[in-house]
Design a protein around this motif. Structure first.
Motif, short mmCIF file in Angstrom:
data_model
loop_
_atom_site.label_atom_id
_atom_site.label_comp_id
_atom_site.label_asym_id
_atom_site.label_seq_id
_atom_site.Cartn_x
_atom_site.Cartn_y
_atom_site.Cartn_z
N THR A 95 39.17 -16.30 58.05
CA THR A 95 38.13 -16.70 58.97
C THR A 95 38.70 -16.85 60.35
O THR A 95 39.88 -16.63 60.59
CB THR A 95 37.51 -18.05 58.54
OG1 THR A 95 38.48 -19.07 58.78
CG2 THR A 95 37.15 -18.04 57.08
N GLU A 151 26.57 -23.58 64.37
CA GLU A 151 27.58 -22.75 65.01
C GLU A 151 28.80 -23.58 65.33
O GLU A 151 28.69 -24.73 65.76
CB GLU A 151 27.03 -22.11 66.29
CG GLU A 151 25.97 -21.05 66.03
CD GLU A 151 25.65 -20.25 67.26
OE1 GLU A 151 26.23 -20.54 68.32
OE2 GLU A 151 24.83 -19.32 67.15
N MET A 152 29.96 -23.01 65.10
CA MET A 152 31.21 -23.68 65.41
C MET A 152 31.75 -23.13 66.72
O MET A 152 31.90 -21.91 66.87
CB MET A 152 32.24 -23.45 64.29
CG MET A 152 31.86 -24.08 62.98
SD MET A 152 33.08 -23.68 61.69
CE MET A 152 34.56 -24.35 62.41
N LEU A 175 39.07 -19.63 61.82
CA LEU A 175 39.67 -20.93 61.99
C LEU A 175 41.17 -20.78 62.25
O LEU A 175 41.79 -19.81 61.81
CB LEU A 175 39.45 -21.76 60.73
CG LEU A 175 38.00 -21.96 60.35
CD1 LEU A 175 37.90 -22.83 59.11
CD2 LEU A 175 37.21 -22.57 61.48
N PHE A 222 39.88 -27.36 64.50
CA PHE A 222 39.08 -27.68 63.32
C PHE A 222 39.98 -28.30 62.25
O PHE A 222 41.08 -27.85 62.00
CB PHE A 222 38.41 -26.43 62.77
CG PHE A 222 37.51 -26.72 61.62
CD1 PHE A 222 36.24 -27.23 61.84
CD2 PHE A 222 37.93 -26.53 60.31
CE1 PHE A 222 35.41 -27.53 60.79
CE2 PHE A 222 37.11 -26.83 59.26
CZ PHE A 222 35.85 -27.34 59.49
N ASP A 281 31.99 -19.34 57.47
CA ASP A 281 32.20 -17.91 57.71
C ASP A 281 32.36 -17.16 56.39
O ASP A 281 33.29 -16.36 56.21
CB ASP A 281 33.43 -17.69 58.60
CG ASP A 281 33.14 -17.99 60.05
OD1 ASP A 281 31.96 -18.02 60.43
OD2 ASP A 281 34.10 -18.19 60.82
N ARG A 286 34.21 -21.91 69.69
CA ARG A 286 35.47 -21.17 69.63
C ARG A 286 36.65 -22.14 69.61
O ARG A 286 36.67 -23.15 70.30
CB ARG A 286 35.59 -20.24 70.84
CG ARG A 286 36.82 -19.34 70.84
CD ARG A 286 36.81 -18.44 72.06
NE ARG A 286 35.65 -17.57 72.04
CZ ARG A 286 35.61 -16.39 71.40
NH1 ARG A 286 36.67 -15.99 70.71
NH2 ARG A 286 34.54 -15.64 71.44
N THR A 287 37.63 -21.83 68.80
CA THR A 287 38.79 -22.70 68.64
C THR A 287 39.54 -22.85 69.96
O THR A 287 39.88 -21.88 70.62
CB THR A 287 39.74 -22.14 67.58
OG1 THR A 287 39.06 -22.11 66.33
CG2 THR A 287 40.98 -23.01 67.45
N SER A 323 31.34 -19.46 62.98
CA SER A 323 32.12 -19.60 64.21
C SER A 323 31.71 -18.55 65.23
O SER A 323 31.19 -17.48 64.89
CB SER A 323 33.61 -19.48 63.90
OG SER A 323 33.92 -18.15 63.51
N GLU A 324 31.95 -18.86 66.48
CA GLU A 324 31.64 -17.92 67.55
C GLU A 324 32.48 -16.66 67.44
O GLU A 324 32.10 -15.60 67.93
CB GLU A 324 31.89 -18.58 68.91
CG GLU A 324 30.92 -19.72 69.22
CD GLU A 324 31.22 -20.37 70.56
OE1 GLU A 324 32.26 -20.01 71.15
OE2 GLU A 324 30.44 -21.21 71.00
N ARG A 384 33.19 -15.11 64.76
CA ARG A 384 32.76 -14.27 63.64
C ARG A 384 31.83 -13.18 64.14
O ARG A 384 30.77 -13.47 64.70
CB ARG A 384 32.04 -15.15 62.61
CG ARG A 384 31.59 -14.40 61.37
CD ARG A 384 32.74 -14.16 60.43
NE ARG A 384 32.28 -13.59 59.16
CZ ARG A 384 33.09 -13.24 58.19
NH1 ARG A 384 34.38 -13.38 58.32
NH2 ARG A 384 32.63 -12.73 57.08
#
Length: 292
Positions: free
Chosen positions: A19, A258-259, A21, A271, A177, A261-262, A231-232, A234
């Motif tokens: 994913t 929606e998560m 992450l 995360f 994801d 962006r890291t 996630s953004e 994805r």
């Protein structure tokens, strides 16, 4: 079938290798110290050499509800930093966590993963008092390609036959994801070099692939609530959004979030860290479903 039992085990977010992450350690900045990661204990749950899982005992009052993390198609080739952070954060929040240990990469079918999780459930139920876990409150978290077996377990009551856990004890399904939820869509969008592995995992015929997916079992009683995190980063979200719509059609209350962006520059962007908003939201969601 006689009375059918099912799973309801915690699904944690552990499979970050497939994913968006974060999957590697981050440097410190802005004077913030990254939260320490409490290591799990390795527990053998079967006679096979590879049947070893990671277990995080819940802090605080026990017995505690349990979350099972299924990542990277069941057995990850390596444990990720973010997966450990999430598991440790959940344990610090009073939720016990179990995740399959690492194994060498090899093709494996969804049903093989489900059968192995059945062994984990039987083992944990037999050691509930020793491990400080409850047998009446579970959740499942499926990450990346671990989403397919996680979703299957949450929609097919019979998969935990022979365990001490009843399907109605499954309180929540969380997919991050997730991949492989719709076998036919997965095949149509897969790269040529991935098709063979997908067919081996899900089946050579459409009938077998349907039986190996949650879509083939949505008509049966299933988990009442589900949370999908996208996630953004994805690119292909169609599978997750389509699956959410199908769950809603079958009376499963489904929430899609929606998560962001890291951001690896500070705690709040990672995360699994307790300061991360998406992580806090996940903990709150589980707390509500598990009655904490």
């Amino acid at each position: 079938m006689a009375e059918r039992h099912g799973l309801s085990i915690a699904i944690l977010l552990a499979g970050l290798a497939v994913t968006a992450l974060p999957s590697h350690a981050q440097s410190l900045s802005n004077g913030e110290q990254f939260a320490p990661t409490r290591p799990p204990v390795s527990v053998r749950y079967g006679s096979a050499h590879s049947q070893i899982m990671n277990f995080w005992r819940a802090s605080g009052r026990t017995p505690a509800p349990l979350v099972l993390i299924i990542e990277d198609g069941g057995w990850p080739t390596r444990q990720t930093v973010s997966a450990y952070k999430l598991a440790a954060t959940l344990a610090d929040s009073g939720i016990a966590v179990a995740a399959m240990g690492t194994r060498p990469r090899r093709p494996v079918g969804v049903r093989t993963i489900v059968a192995d999780v059945n062994n984990i459930l039987q083992f944990l139920a037999s050691q509930a008092e020793r491990r400080g876990i409850r047998t009446d409150q579970f959740a499942i978290i499926g990450v990346g390609s671990g989403g397919a077996p996680a979703a299957l377990m949450a929609t097919e009551p019979g998969w935990t036959d022979g365990t001490a856990l009843a399907f109605e004890n499954l309180r929540a399904l969380i997919l991050i994801d997730a991949a492989g939820l719709d076998p036919e869509l997965t095949l149509r969008t897969a790269r040529p070099d991935r098709r063979l592995k997908i067919l081996e995992a899900l089946g050579e015929t459409e009938e077998k692939r349907t039986a190996n997916s949650a879509i083939g079992h949505l008509a049966t009683p299933n988990v009442p609530d589900a949370l999908l995190l996208l996630s953004e980063e994805r690119r292909n979200r169609r599978g997750g959004t389509d699956f959410s719509a199908l769950l809603n059609e079958h009376g499963v209350i489904t929430e899609v979030r929606e998560m962001p962006r890291t951001d690896t520059s500070n705690n709040r962007g990672i995360f699994g860290n307790p300061l991360n908003p998406a992580t806090r939201g996940l903990i709150e969601y589980l707390a509500q479903r598990l009655g904490k």
